[in-house]
Scaffold this active site. Structure first.
Site, PDB file in Angstrom:
ATOM      1  N   THR A 173       4.056   1.335  -1.071  1.00 58.88           N
ATOM      2  CA  THR A 173       4.813   1.353  -2.075  1.00 58.88           C
ATOM      3  C   THR A 173       3.852   1.986  -3.381  1.00 58.88           C
ATOM      4  O   THR A 173       4.168   2.695  -4.122  1.00 58.88           O
ATOM      5  CB  THR A 173       5.099  -0.144  -2.579  1.00 58.88           C
ATOM      6  OG1 THR A 173       5.874  -0.524  -1.399  1.00 58.88           O
ATOM      7  CG2 THR A 173       5.857  -0.104  -3.751  1.00 58.88           C
TER       8      THR A 173
ATOM      9  N   PHE B  86      -3.561  -1.346   6.773  1.00 55.75           N
ATOM     10  CA  PHE B  86      -4.213  -2.422   6.306  1.00 55.75           C
ATOM     11  C   PHE B  86      -5.356  -2.444   5.195  1.00 55.75           C
ATOM     12  O   PHE B  86      -5.147  -1.690   4.424  1.00 55.75           O
ATOM     13  CB  PHE B  86      -4.673  -3.424   7.646  1.00 55.75           C
ATOM     14  CG  PHE B  86      -3.263  -3.418   8.648  1.00 55.75           C
ATOM     15  CD1 PHE B  86      -2.328  -4.487   8.296  1.00 55.75           C
ATOM     16  CD2 PHE B  86      -3.328  -3.216   9.903  1.00 55.75           C
ATOM     17  CE1 PHE B  86      -1.267  -4.891   9.039  1.00 55.75           C
ATOM     18  CE2 PHE B  86      -2.242  -3.404  10.596  1.00 55.75           C
ATOM     19  CZ  PHE B  86      -1.378  -4.139  10.467  1.00 55.75           C
TER      20      PHE B  86
ATOM     21  N   LYS C  13       0.761  -1.238   0.043  1.00 55.65           N
ATOM     22  CA  LYS C  13      -0.015  -0.046  -0.091  1.00 55.65           C
ATOM     23  C   LYS C  13       0.722   1.376   0.065  1.00 55.65           C
ATOM     24  O   LYS C  13       0.600   2.253  -0.790  1.00 55.65           O
ATOM     25  CB  LYS C  13      -0.816   0.035   1.364  1.00 55.65           C
ATOM     26  CG  LYS C  13      -2.241   0.811   0.873  1.00 55.65           C
ATOM     27  CD  LYS C  13      -3.240   0.222   2.238  1.00 55.65           C
ATOM     28  CE  LYS C  13      -2.485   0.176   3.397  1.00 55.65           C
ATOM     29  NZ  LYS C  13      -2.118  -1.062   4.013  1.00 55.65           N
TER      30      LYS C  13
ATOM     31  N   ALA D   4      -3.574   0.334  11.942  1.00 58.31           N
ATOM     32  CA  ALA D   4      -4.995   0.323  11.654  1.00 58.31           C
ATOM     33  C   ALA D   4      -5.758  -0.773  12.508  1.00 58.31           C
ATOM     34  O   ALA D   4      -6.968  -0.652  12.409  1.00 58.31           O
ATOM     35  CB  ALA D   4      -5.181   0.248  10.275  1.00 58.31           C
TER      36      ALA D   4
ATOM     37  N   ARG E 100       2.111   7.659   6.954  1.00 56.94           N
ATOM     38  CA  ARG E 100       2.445   7.413   8.509  1.00 56.94           C
ATOM     39  C   ARG E 100       4.018   7.183   8.947  1.00 56.94           C
ATOM     40  O   ARG E 100       4.351   6.599   7.875  1.00 56.94           O
ATOM     41  CB  ARG E 100       1.516   6.225   8.859  1.00 56.94           C
ATOM     42  CG  ARG E 100      -0.040   6.580   8.853  1.00 56.94           C
ATOM     43  CD  ARG E 100      -0.880   5.299   9.287  1.00 56.94           C
ATOM     44  NE  ARG E 100      -0.511   4.131   8.363  1.00 56.94           N
ATOM     45  CZ  ARG E 100      -0.482   2.947   8.475  1.00 56.94           C
ATOM     46  NH1 ARG E 100      -1.046   2.360   9.782  1.00 56.94           N
ATOM     47  NH2 ARG E 100      -0.308   2.246   7.417  1.00 56.94           N
TER      48      ARG E 100
ATOM     49  N   TRP F 109       7.024  -0.915  -8.006  1.00 56.83           N
ATOM     50  CA  TRP F 109       8.041  -1.714  -7.218  1.00 56.83           C
ATOM     51  C   TRP F 109       9.492  -1.689  -8.058  1.00 56.83           C
ATOM     52  O   TRP F 109      10.432  -1.383  -7.910  1.00 56.83           O
ATOM     53  CB  TRP F 109       7.643  -2.993  -6.803  1.00 56.83           C
ATOM     54  CG  TRP F 109       8.696  -3.566  -5.777  1.00 56.83           C
ATOM     55  CD1 TRP F 109       8.846  -3.223  -4.640  1.00 56.83           C
ATOM     56  CD2 TRP F 109       9.774  -4.442  -6.208  1.00 56.83           C
ATOM     57  NE1 TRP F 109       9.848  -3.969  -3.952  1.00 56.83           N
ATOM     58  CE2 TRP F 109      10.345  -4.813  -4.965  1.00 56.83           C
ATOM     59  CE3 TRP F 109      10.236  -4.990  -7.456  1.00 56.83           C
ATOM     60  CZ2 TRP F 109      11.316  -5.783  -5.246  1.00 56.83           C
ATOM     61  CZ3 TRP F 109      11.095  -6.145  -7.384  1.00 56.83           C
ATOM     62  CH2 TRP F 109      11.698  -6.522  -6.194  1.00 56.83           C
TER      63      TRP F 109
ATOM     64  N   LYS G 190       9.048  -6.917  10.070  1.00 60.08           N
ATOM     65  CA  LYS G 190       8.876  -6.396   8.950  1.00 60.08           C
ATOM     66  C   LYS G 190       9.967  -5.714   8.567  1.00 60.08           C
ATOM     67  O   LYS G 190      10.154  -5.536   7.253  1.00 60.08           O
ATOM     68  CB  LYS G 190       7.804  -5.304   9.060  1.00 60.08           C
ATOM     69  CG  LYS G 190       6.428  -5.656   8.813  1.00 60.08           C
ATOM     70  CD  LYS G 190       5.550  -4.640   9.150  1.00 60.08           C
ATOM     71  CE  LYS G 190       5.450  -3.411   7.903  1.00 60.08           C
ATOM     72  NZ  LYS G 190       4.352  -2.398   8.223  1.00 60.08           N
TER      73      LYS G 190
ATOM     74  N   PHE H 263       3.991  -8.566  -8.474  1.00 63.36           N
ATOM     75  CA  PHE H 263       5.152  -9.192  -7.863  1.00 63.36           C
ATOM     76  C   PHE H 263       6.028  -9.925  -8.832  1.00 63.36           C
ATOM     77  O   PHE H 263       5.214 -10.378  -9.980  1.00 63.36           O
ATOM     78  CB  PHE H 263       4.560 -10.092  -6.744  1.00 63.36           C
ATOM     79  CG  PHE H 263       4.579  -9.512  -5.494  1.00 63.36           C
ATOM     80  CD1 PHE H 263       3.844  -8.588  -5.453  1.00 63.36           C
ATOM     81  CD2 PHE H 263       5.464 -10.060  -4.406  1.00 63.36           C
ATOM     82  CE1 PHE H 263       3.871  -7.950  -3.821  1.00 63.36           C
ATOM     83  CE2 PHE H 263       5.351  -9.297  -3.068  1.00 63.36           C
ATOM     84  CZ  PHE H 263       4.804  -8.312  -2.883  1.00 63.36           C
TER      85      PHE H 263
END
Lengths: 556, 556
Positions: free
Chosen positions: B74, B302, B72, B274, B95, B410, B106, B382
C-alpha cells in the site's frame, strides 16, 4: 525434407484476431485479447443470439487410431478451410491440448501440415490459462477438503472414502497413487490419495457442459467429493466454496478464438480426453459457432467408439445439439495396423492387410448408422500411402456403398478437402434420424451394455464386485438416471489395447464407477485404463528448445 | 461503512494499458496485451536501454508485521503515486501475489484502500499465468526425474536423496510430506516426496534473478535435483530438459504492466515469499523501471530482517543495483503488538505499549544503517490510531533523530504521501555507502552468523547435525561462495514467532540447508519455518463469490 508442423505454423503471417473475428461478425466489444492472435469471446455474444437458428453441425470422428493419431484435428481444420473456400460461412470448434501429452509422446496438437490452427506454440503451451484454472479449482477443493478434516471434520468425512482426487496437467505416473499428510500432526490427516491428469478432472467436464457462469457454479457445487462415516454423500457445496471455484474459472468459461493457417475463425475451448473423459470441446464454444456460422465443424477425441459415442450420447443430449453429418477419418497406416501389420512395417505397402483392417472402419460406420446420421469416410492421405493402397480403399468404400473422399489437407490445406466439403454440404441437407443410443432412464447396467454391445461389438459386460456395489449404492441414492461416460483404451474397440481390427466375442470388464454429479454422468472404467498417463522412455520434452529470440524447436 | 479494497478497485475507471505505458515512453511494439488493462513488456525494451543511466531506486520495507501485514505494498503504491504527483517520473515494481494466501487468510494483495494496483481481481487470480508457468516447469522436472528412475535410472539417482520437490500454488499442508509411486510397478518407483508452495520453488527464484531468456535457461539447467548413489550431484541439465523448461517460461520471464488507481505505470513480476524465499520481484522488472523512470519504488517482503536483507544482500548484489534510500513502514497496531498487547486489544489506545514496541522499529532502522543507506520511517495510518499514539510515535522518531512521515495513502491515495515523497527526493540526493553485509567468500557459517547477529540481533547460531553435514558436503563441492537466503518466521526478529519486540540473547537454529544452484544462493531453514503453508479454520475461499455478471465479492 518435409517441413515440421511447427515450421509451417511459424511461417504463417497471422491476421490480427479482431480481423478474423470480424469475418464472422464478432465485434471488438465481445473480444478480450490475449496478445494479437488470441482472444476470449464473451458469453454475452451467445446469450444475445440465443433465439437465432443453429447452423449445420458436422462431427469429425475416426477409426481406432495408431499412436500417432489419425489426423482428426487436421481433417477438421482442413475441412473448415475448405468449406470457407467454397463460400460457406464456417467455424471450427476444437479442444484445447493438454500439456501432459505435449511433453510426453505427441508434441503439439493443433492440426498438422497445412491444416493447422495458430499461434501453434501458444495453443500448445499455456494458451489462455484455462487448463491452469481448472487445475487450480480442482486442487482448491482438495486443499479445503483436507483442511476441513484437519480442522475438526465437522462434516464427519470418512477419510477412507474420499472420492475427490487432486490433479495436474502432466503425465506423471508416480502421482497415480500417493499417501498424503505424512509426518507430524501439523501436516494434516494421513490418507491415500492420487492425481488425475487435469483433462480427466470432473471440473473439466463441468466446464465443457456448462451453459452459463451460474450453471457452472451450480454444477461445481454439486460435485461429489466424499462420503461421511454414515456412507452419505458429501458435495463441494458442503464445503461452501463453489463461489470461489466459479471465480477461479470466470475467464476459463469463455471460449478462445484463434485462426487457421488460412485465417478462418476457430474456437478452442475445453479439452477432456476421450479415453478417460467425455472427449468433446465445450458446449458454449459449439453453440457460439452454431449461432454465428452456417456450418460448424467439430471433432471428438479418438475413435467413434469413444469420442463420437460420447459426443452423440452426452454432449448433444445435454446441449440440445442436432448434428447434421459425420466425417469418419481413416488412414491407410492405421487400417494396416488393424490388419495386424506391426508398427515398424506400417510404411510398407500391404493392400491385403489394409483391406482386412477395414473391418475396424466398417464397425465405426455401423455405429454412426445406429445413431441415424449421414456420414462420409475421409481418407487422410499420408506420404507413405501407395497408389495401390489408395485405390483398393476407394474400391472397398464403393463396393460397400460408403460415401468417401480423399483428403489431402495435410499437404494442401483447405484446397485438399474441396471434394469432401462439397459432399458434406449435400449430406447436411439430407434429413436424419439422430437419436442417442440409450434412454437415461434405463438401468446403469443396461446403458453400459448398450454401448459395449452396439458400439464396441462386445458379446457381454462383466461388472467387478466393486462396480456392482457401487451400482447398488447409486440406485439407492437415485444417481442412476444419467448418461454413461465410458473410460476405455482408444487403441481397440475392446478394452484390451492389443486387439486390433473388429474383435468379436469379447467381454468388456467394468472395474469401477465414478459418479460425476456436477457433470451429470457416471464414468465407467474398463480394462486397465488409467486416469493419469505416464511419460515414455524419452519424453518429447527432451527435444524441445528455445533460443535467445524466443524461437522454439521440438514442439512438432 | 468503509468500502472494501475490492469495491474501491472495482470503482476505478482504468485507462487502456497502452496509454499508461505511453506515459513512461513505452511504445505499443514493446507491449503484448492481456485484455485492455494488462500487458507483458518485451525484454528487448530493457536490452535497447541497457547503456542508459539508472534512475533512483527506493526500497520499501517494514518492521515485523502483524498477521494483517504492515501495508508495505500500500505504501509502495501510494508513494509511487505521490512521486508522480510532485512531478517525478516514477515507476513501481511489485511482486505477484500467490493464490495460496489469497484463498487462505489474506485475500488479495495488491495494495489497499486508495493505494492499489488494478485490475485487482485479475492480479490476484491467474494474472498473466506466470505462477502457473513456474508450477508447470517445476513439476515437469519432477515428472521427468521420476520417469527417468522408472525407465531404468541411467543416472543412478539415489531415490532416498532426491532434493527436488514438486510444487503447487496453494496452501495445502497435507502435501508437505507424501509418498509417491504407490501401487503396482507401472505406477513408478515408490519414494518420499513433498510439495512446496510455488513461490518457494527455486524456479521462482531463478525467474526473479535471471537477466535474459538464455540466462534463465542456463540457471534452470544448473538447478540441483538429486544425488546419485555415489553422492555426486545430479542437475536438471543431466535430464536434458532445460530447453523445454525455458520454453514453458518464455512468457513468464517478461514483466507485467498494470496501473495504480491513479493510472501510473506499475510492473508486477515474480513473487517469492520473503520468509521462505528471497522475497523480491524480478531483477528484469526493476531494471526496466530504472531505465525508464527517474524514480523506482519497490518493496521486499515482510520485515527488514527478511525482505530488505535479501534485497540488499542477494538481489542488489546479483543485479548490480544501487539503492538510494529505504522506507521503513510501521503501524501503530504492530508496534503495540511488539509492546506485547494481545491481538484482540490492538484497537485500544496504549501509548506505553506502543513506545515499548518501538524497539522493534529501532532494530530495523539499525539494520538499514548497517547497509549504509538513508532511510525514513513511514507511519502507515490506520483508522484505529489515536492522536495521542500518533503524536507519541512522532516524538519518538524526533527524539532519536529518525526522519519520519505520516502516510495516509490508504485513505487518500498519492495525496496522502506528498510529504513522504518530498523527503525521499532529498534522501535520494544524499550520497550513501551501500554495501552488502557480508562477503560471499566468507564461510557458510560466518555468513549465516553475520545475518543472525547483525540483522536479527541473535547472540549466536546453532547448526543441526544435518546442517553441519550439509555444510561439509557443500564445502567439498565448492558450493560455499554464494549468498545465503534465510528462511525464518516473519513474525519475530528471532526464529520463534512468539517473541515480539527486539528479543536479545537468543539463538538462531539452522535446521537444514538447501542449495539453490540455479538461483545462486543457499537457503538456510531456521526454527520451524515450513515451505508449504496450511489453510486456516475458515479459509478466505469460503467468503468468495461471483454473480451472473461476473461481479466478484470476498476477494478483499
Amino acid at each position: 525434407m518435409f517441413k515440421t508442423d511447427l515450421e509451417i505454423a511459424q511461417e504463417c503471417k497471422m491476421e490480427h484476431i479482431k480481423d478474423v473475428a470480424a469475418k464472422i461478425g464478432i465485434e471488438e466489444k465481445d473480444l478480450e485479447y490475449y496478445g494479437n492472435y488470441k482472444a476470449k469471446v464473451s458469453l454475452d455474444l451467445l446469450h444475445r443470439n440465443e433465439n437465432k437458428e443453429d447452423g449445420k453441425l458436422i462431427l469429425v470422428t475416426a477409426i481406432n487410431p495408431t499412436k500417432a493419431g489419425e489426423g482428426k484435428s487436421t481433417t477438421t481444420v482442413g475441412l473448415g478451410d475448405a468449406l470457407n473456400r467454397i463460400g460457406k460461412k464456417t467455424m471450427i470448434a476444437l479442444r484445447e491440448p493438454s500439456l501432459g501429452p505435449v511433453f510426453g509422446l505427441k508434441g503439439g496438437a493443433a492440426g498438422g501440415g497445412y491444416a493447422q490452427v495458430v499461434p501453434m506454440e501458444d495453443i500448445n503451451l499455456h494458451f489462455t490459462g484455462d487448463m491452469h484454472a481448472i487445475t487450480t479449482a480442482n486442487n482448491l477443493i482438495s486443499a479445503c477438503l483436507d483442511n476441513h478434516i484437519h480442522q475438526g471434520n465437522a462434516l464427519d468425512i470418512d477419510i477412507n472414502h474420499v472420492t475427490w482426487k487432486r490433479c495436474m496437467d502432466m503425465n506423471d505416473r508416480t502421482l497415480r497413487r500417493i499417501e498424503i499428510g505424512k509426518g507430524p500432526k501439523a501436516n494434516g490427516v494421513e490418507r491415500e490419495d492420487g492425481f488425475n491428469i487435469t483433462v480427466a478432472s470432473e471440473v473439466m467436464a463441468v466446464l465443457c457442459l456448462s451453459t452459463s457462469l451460474m450453471d457452472l457454479k451450480e454444477r461445481l457445487g454439486n460435485m461429489l467429493i466424499a462420503y461421511n462415516t454414515k456412507n452419505e454423500p458429501i458435495y463441494v457445496k458442503d464445503l461452501g466454496i463453489e463461489g470461489a471455484l466459479a471465480m477461479v474459472m470466470k475467464d476459463a468459461i469463455k471460449p478462445n478464438m484463434v485462426q487457421t493457417l488460412e485465417h478462418n475463425p476457430v474456437l478452442i475451448h475445453g479439452g477432456p480426453f476421450a479415453n478417460i473423459a467425455h472427449g468433446c470441446n465445450s458446449i458454449l464454444a459449439t453453440k457460439t459457432c452454431l449461432k454465428l456460422a452456417d456450418y460448424t465443424v467439430t471433432e471428438a477425441g479418438f475413435g467413434a467408439d469413444l469420442g463420437a459415442e460420447k459426443f452423440l450420447d452426452i454432449k448433444c443430449r445435454f446441449g440440445g445439439l442436432k448434428p447434421s453429418a459425420v466425417v469418419i477419418v481413416a488412414t491407410i497406416r492405421a487400417l494396416k495396423q488393424h490388419g495386424n501389420v506391426a508398427l515398424e512395417d506400417l510404411k510398407e505397402e500391404n493392400v491385403e492387410a489394409m483391406l482386412a483392417g477395414c473391418e475396424n472402419l466398417a464397425k465405426h460406420i455401423d455405429t454412426i448408422q445406429q445413431f441415424g446420421l449421414p456420414y462420409i469416410v475421409a481418407i487422410n492421405e499420408f506420404a507413405t500411402d501407395t497408389p495401390a493402397e489408395v485405390e483398393a480403399l476407394q474400391n472397398w468404400c464403393k463396393e460397400h456403398g460408403h460415401p468417401m473422399s480423399l483428403s489431402q489437407v495435410w499437404a494442401k490445406g483447405g484446397e485438399g478437402a474441396i471434394d469432401l466439403a462439397n459432399q458434406l454440404v449435400e449430406l447436411c441437407d439430407q434429413p436424419n434420424t439422430y437419436a442417442p443410443l440409450y434412454d437415461v432412464n434405463e438401468t446403469i447396467e443396461d446403458k453400459i451394455t448398450a454401448i459395449a454391445t452396439k458400439v464396441y461389438g462386445a458379446a457381454n459386460v462383466e461388472f467387478s464386485d466393486e462396480a456392482k456395489e457401487q451400482i447398488k449404492l447409486y440406485n439407492e441414492l437415485g444417481w442412476n438416471k444419467m448418461p454413461i461416460c465410458m473410460a476405455k483404451t482408444q487403441m481397440s474397440l475392446s478394452d484390451n489395447d492389443k486387439l486390433y481390427g473388429a474383435p468379436k466375442d469379447f467381454t468388456i470388464t467394468v472395474r469401477e464407477l465414478r459418479p460425476s454429479l456436477g457433470a451429470g454422468f457416471i464414468v465407467a472404467l474398463t480394462g486397465k485404463i488409467l486416469t493419469m498417463p505416464g511419460l515414455p522412455k524419452t519424453p518429447a520434452a527432451n527435444n524441445m528448445d528455445i533460443n535467445e529470440e524466443g524461437h522454439i524447436v521440438g514442439l512438432f
